[in-house]
Design a protein around this motif. Structure first.
Motif: not given
Length: 206
Positions: A31-43
């Motif tokens: 789930m690349e899109r959901e991951t990109a929304e939830a994760m930012e620079d490891g946060w």
């Protein structure tokens, strides 16, 4: 409580709790899109709103999706307000309103027994409970209760006006989830006219 030693915690500008550490997920499976929304620079963006106190204790006070943003841009956590008001023995339930509004209001479900007991003690006559909730002395008393229970809250978190509801929210009417959480959007839509009346005239402090 305090975060684990291996977990870093920081609070975003909008109050969202961000966490990072070896125990935090790398992302959602396929789930690349959901991951990109939830994760930012490891946060990891938890979608919870809270704060850290001076001793390092983390407090979670609301869900980000439920946070009220007033017309002046102030972030208000409704569950924090509701939690404080539900400590009042005269209230069964409270739903704070105010998203994109000039100030915070609330739908209040009074405790019928306590309310009628108060009315009789003050010599307030009434034919029915519904009629009693229309009494201005009862309204002023309920507002006094709200102000006393929100005494330590910021000015923009204060409830300026309320609407008194005769019946409590329930699962059967669709107002509550099976876990008894208020369906805010459902409640706001159901009582839309009542809410609009709370903002029909400019607020004048007493």
């Amino acid at each position: 409580g305090k975060p684990l030693d291996s977990v870093k915690v920081q609070i975003a500008a909008d109050g969202e709790i961000l966490v990072k550490g070896p125990s935090i997920m790398l992302g959602y499976y396929r789930m690349e899109r959901e991951t990109a929304e939830a994760m930012e620079d490891g946060w990891f963006h938890t979608e919870d709103v809270g704060h850290l106190d001076e001793a390092g204790f983390l407090y979670i006070i609301d869900r980000k999706k439920d946070v009220i943003v007033t017309a002046s841009g102030k972030n208000v956590a409704p569950q924090k307000i509701e939690g404080a008001l539900k400590k009042c023995p005269y209230f069964l339930n409270v739903v704070a309103i105010g998203d994109r509004r000039p100030y915070v209001t609330a739908l209040v479900v009074p405790n019928p027994e306590k309310t009628m007991e108060f009315a009789r003690g003050r010599g307030i006559s009434f034919g029915s409970y519904s009629e009693l909730l229309q009494n201005q002395d009862i309204y002023r008393f309920m507002m006094d209760q709200i102000q006393s229970h929100l005494n330590d809250f910021a000015h923009f978190e204060q409830v300026k006006r309320i609407a008194l509801l005769e019946r409590d929210f329930s699962i059967e009417t669709g107002d509550l989830t099976p876990s008894l959480k208020v369906r805010r959007r459902v409640v706001e839509l159901k009582y839309r006219e009542l809410i609009e009346n709370l903002y029909a005239t400019a607020y004048q402090p007493a």
